[in-house]
Design a protein around this motif. Structure first.
Motif, PDB file in Angstrom:
ATOM      1  N   SER A  83       0.838  -1.201   0.000  1.00  0.00           N
ATOM      2  CA  SER A  83       0.000   0.000   0.000  1.00  0.00           C
ATOM      3  C   SER A  83       0.870   1.246   0.000  1.00  0.00           C
ATOM      4  CB  SER A  83      -0.945   0.011   1.205  1.00  0.00           C
ATOM      5  OG  SER A  83      -0.207   0.104   2.412  1.00  0.00           O
ATOM      6  N   VAL A  84       0.257   2.361  -0.361  1.00  0.00           N
ATOM      7  CA  VAL A  84       0.935   3.642  -0.349  1.00  0.00           C
ATOM      8  C   VAL A  84      -0.064   4.710   0.089  1.00  0.00           C
ATOM      9  CG1 VAL A  84       0.475   4.148  -2.793  1.00  0.00           C
ATOM     10  CG2 VAL A  84       2.418   5.229  -1.653  1.00  0.00           C
ATOM     11  N   PHE A  85       0.430   5.676   0.876  1.00  0.00           N
ATOM     12  CA  PHE A  85      -0.359   6.839   1.274  1.00  0.00           C
ATOM     13  C   PHE A  85       0.132   8.030   0.472  1.00  0.00           C
ATOM     14  CE2 PHE A  85      -0.187  10.758   3.861  1.00  0.00           C
ATOM     15  CZ  PHE A  85      -1.542  11.026   3.920  1.00  0.00           C
ATOM     16  N   LEU A  86      -0.803   8.802  -0.076  1.00  0.00           N
ATOM     17  CA  LEU A  86      -0.492  10.040  -0.787  1.00  0.00           C
ATOM     18  C   LEU A  86      -1.172  11.181  -0.059  1.00  0.00           C
ATOM     19  CD1 LEU A  86      -1.084   8.641  -4.365  1.00  0.00           C
ATOM     20  CD2 LEU A  86       1.135   9.217  -3.361  1.00  0.00           C
ATOM     21  N   ALA A  87      -0.383  12.165   0.321  1.00  0.00           N
ATOM     22  CA  ALA A  87      -0.915  13.311   1.059  1.00  0.00           C
ATOM     23  C   ALA A  87      -1.793  14.176   0.157  1.00  0.00           C
ATOM     24  CB  ALA A  87       0.240  14.146   1.610  1.00  0.00           C
ATOM     25  N   ALA A  88      -2.626  14.982   0.767  1.00  0.00           N
ATOM     26  CA  ALA A  88      -3.432  15.938   0.016  1.00  0.00           C
ATOM     27  C   ALA A  88      -2.502  16.804  -0.826  1.00  0.00           C
ATOM     28  CB  ALA A  88      -4.244  16.803   0.976  1.00  0.00           C
ATOM     29  N   ASN A  89      -2.897  17.037  -2.068  1.00  0.00           N
ATOM     30  CA  ASN A  89      -2.155  17.878  -3.022  1.00  0.00           C
ATOM     31  C   ASN A  89      -0.809  17.301  -3.446  1.00  0.00           C
ATOM     32  OD1 ASN A  89      -4.173  19.990  -3.132  1.00  0.00           O
ATOM     33  ND2 ASN A  89      -3.535  20.443  -1.030  1.00  0.00           N
ATOM     34  N   GLU A  90      -0.553  16.020  -3.156  1.00  0.00           N
ATOM     35  CA  GLU A  90       0.678  15.386  -3.630  1.00  0.00           C
ATOM     36  C   GLU A  90       0.467  14.911  -5.067  1.00  0.00           C
ATOM     37  OE1 GLU A  90       4.053  12.207  -2.120  1.00  0.00           O
ATOM     38  OE2 GLU A  90       2.084  12.195  -1.150  1.00  0.00           O
ATOM     39  N   LYS A  91       1.267  15.430  -5.978  1.00  0.00           N
ATOM     40  CA  LYS A  91       1.145  15.080  -7.387  1.00  0.00           C
ATOM     41  C   LYS A  91       1.586  13.638  -7.587  1.00  0.00           C
ATOM     42  CE  LYS A  91       2.124  17.171 -11.834  1.00  0.00           C
ATOM     43  NZ  LYS A  91       2.861  18.251 -12.508  1.00  0.00           N
ATOM     44  N   ARG A  92       0.800  12.890  -8.382  1.00  0.00           N
ATOM     45  CA  ARG A  92       1.116  11.482  -8.599  1.00  0.00           C
ATOM     46  C   ARG A  92       0.712  11.037  -9.999  1.00  0.00           C
ATOM     47  NH1 ARG A  92      -3.161  10.709 -10.665  1.00  0.00           N
ATOM     48  NH2 ARG A  92      -5.100  10.153  -9.683  1.00  0.00           N
ATOM     49  N   ARG A  93       1.332   9.922 -10.407  1.00  0.00           N
ATOM     50  CA  ARG A  93       0.955   9.224 -11.640  1.00  0.00           C
ATOM     51  C   ARG A  93       0.906   7.744 -11.298  1.00  0.00           C
ATOM     52  NH1 ARG A  93       4.504   9.778 -16.996  1.00  0.00           N
ATOM     53  NH2 ARG A  93       6.119   9.062 -15.577  1.00  0.00           N
ATOM     54  N   VAL A  94      -0.038   7.019 -11.901  1.00  0.00           N
ATOM     55  CA  VAL A  94      -0.203   5.587 -11.667  1.00  0.00           C
ATOM     56  C   VAL A  94      -0.133   4.889 -13.018  1.00  0.00           C
ATOM     57  CG1 VAL A  94      -1.787   3.791 -10.837  1.00  0.00           C
ATOM     58  CG2 VAL A  94      -1.685   6.000  -9.660  1.00  0.00           C
ATOM     59  N   SER A  95       0.577   3.749 -13.071  1.00  0.00           N
ATOM     60  CA  SER A  95       0.627   2.996 -14.323  1.00  0.00           C
ATOM     61  C   SER A  95       0.723   1.504 -14.053  1.00  0.00           C
ATOM     62  CB  SER A  95       1.809   3.452 -15.182  1.00  0.00           C
ATOM     63  OG  SER A  95       3.027   3.270 -14.499  1.00  0.00           O
ATOM     64  N   ASN A  96       0.148   0.747 -14.967  1.00  0.00           N
ATOM     65  CA  ASN A  96       0.295  -0.705 -14.953  1.00  0.00           C
ATOM     66  C   ASN A  96       1.239  -1.035 -16.099  1.00  0.00           C
ATOM     67  OD1 ASN A  96       0.210  -3.454 -15.114  1.00  0.00           O
ATOM     68  ND2 ASN A  96      -2.004  -3.616 -15.349  1.00  0.00           N
ATOM     69  N   ASP A  97       2.509  -1.191 -15.765  1.00  0.00           N
ATOM     70  CA  ASP A  97       3.531  -1.449 -16.770  1.00  0.00           C
ATOM     71  C   ASP A  97       3.749  -2.941 -16.994  1.00  0.00           C
ATOM     72  OD1 ASP A  97       3.935   1.336 -16.974  1.00  0.00           O
ATOM     73  OD2 ASP A  97       5.315   1.292 -15.264  1.00  0.00           O
ATOM     74  N   SER A  98       2.976  -3.767 -16.318  1.00  0.00           N
ATOM     75  CA  SER A  98       3.126  -5.215 -16.450  1.00  0.00           C
ATOM     76  C   SER A  98       2.276  -5.717 -17.624  1.00  0.00           C
ATOM     77  CB  SER A  98       2.692  -5.915 -15.162  1.00  0.00           C
ATOM     78  OG  SER A  98       1.277  -5.934 -15.053  1.00  0.00           O
ATOM     79  N   GLY A  99       2.375  -6.970 -17.893  1.00  0.00           N
ATOM     80  CA  GLY A  99       1.583  -7.566 -18.965  1.00  0.00           C
ATOM     81  C   GLY A  99       0.301  -8.202 -18.474  1.00  0.00           C
ATOM     82  N   ALA A 100      -0.056  -7.954 -17.199  1.00  0.00           N
ATOM     83  CA  ALA A 100      -1.243  -8.576 -16.611  1.00  0.00           C
ATOM     84  C   ALA A 100      -2.142  -7.505 -15.987  1.00  0.00           C
ATOM     85  CB  ALA A 100      -0.837  -9.594 -15.546  1.00  0.00           C
ATOM     86  N   THR A 101      -3.405  -7.822 -15.849  1.00  0.00           N
ATOM     87  CA  THR A 101      -4.351  -6.919 -15.193  1.00  0.00           C
ATOM     88  C   THR A 101      -3.954  -6.709 -13.736  1.00  0.00           C
ATOM     89  OG1 THR A 101      -6.126  -7.649 -16.655  1.00  0.00           O
ATOM     90  CG2 THR A 101      -6.790  -6.627 -14.589  1.00  0.00           C
ATOM     91  N   ALA A 102      -4.130  -5.494 -13.248  1.00  0.00           N
ATOM     92  CA  ALA A 102      -3.846  -5.167 -11.852  1.00  0.00           C
ATOM     93  C   ALA A 102      -5.121  -4.650 -11.201  1.00  0.00           C
ATOM     94  CB  ALA A 102      -2.743  -4.118 -11.745  1.00  0.00           C
ATOM     95  N   ILE A 103      -5.325  -5.006  -9.941  1.00  0.00           N
ATOM     96  CA  ILE A 103      -6.520  -4.590  -9.198  1.00  0.00           C
ATOM     97  C   ILE A 103      -6.058  -3.869  -7.936  1.00  0.00           C
ATOM     98  CG2 ILE A 103      -8.636  -5.352  -8.046  1.00  0.00           C
ATOM     99  CD1 ILE A 103      -8.526  -7.841  -9.905  1.00  0.00           C
ATOM    100  N   MET A 104      -6.623  -2.691  -7.705  1.00  0.00           N
ATOM    101  CA  MET A 104      -6.175  -1.851  -6.600  1.00  0.00           C
ATOM    102  C   MET A 104      -7.377  -1.254  -5.852  1.00  0.00           C
ATOM    103  SD  MET A 104      -3.499   1.325  -6.897  1.00  0.00           S
ATOM    104  CE  MET A 104      -4.579   2.527  -7.654  1.00  0.00           C
ATOM    105  N   ALA A 105      -7.372  -1.399  -4.528  1.00  0.00           N
ATOM    106  CA  ALA A 105      -8.372  -0.716  -3.700  1.00  0.00           C
ATOM    107  C   ALA A 105      -7.923   0.733  -3.551  1.00  0.00           C
ATOM    108  CB  ALA A 105      -8.488  -1.382  -2.335  1.00  0.00           C
ATOM    109  N   VAL A 106      -8.891   1.647  -3.589  1.00  0.00           N
ATOM    110  CA  VAL A 106      -8.621   3.072  -3.499  1.00  0.00           C
ATOM    111  C   VAL A 106      -9.487   3.664  -2.394  1.00  0.00           C
ATOM    112  CG1 VAL A 106      -8.740   5.261  -4.748  1.00  0.00           C
ATOM    113  CG2 VAL A 106      -8.134   3.156  -5.985  1.00  0.00           C
TER     114      VAL A 106
END
Length: 112
Positions: A83-106
């Protein structure tokens, strides 16, 4: 008590996301939770979220597959149960660079 069956969870379209299917499980339009909302995002290979920031705190929990999360200072590949915590107003990018489907709780806690 408010039960949301995953199979019945409403889909939502997350801004600046591609190759992603999101469903909302609690909060927002689903239940009376007011301090956060909980969803699950499924990222196809090559899918992700563009660089962006919001005034909300976020927690991402990878359930299956791998997801890369980048901030202006760090880049990390998360696997199942990471898991990862992102603070309010913290700029981020998310990517699935693998060859398989990824599932993430938000979990997002909007500023009151």
């Amino acid at each position: 008590m408010n039960v949301t069956r995953f199979s019945e969870a409403p889909q939502y379209e997350a801004p600046k996301h591609h190759g992603c299917l999101g469903v909302r499980l609690q909060g927002a339009e689903v239940s009376d939770v007011t301090s956060f909302w909980l969803g699950v995002s499924t990222f196809e290979p090559g899918g992700g979220a563009e660089w962006d920031t919001t005034p909300a705190e976020k927690v991402y929990l990878v359930l299956d597959g791998e997801v890369t999360v980048e901030t202006e200072d760090h880049k990390v590949v998360l696997g199942p149960r990471d898991s990862v915590f992102l603070a309010a107003n913290e700029k981020r990018r998310v990517s699935n660079d693998s060859g398989a489907t990824a599932i993430m709780a938000v979990m997002i806690a909007p500023k009151a």
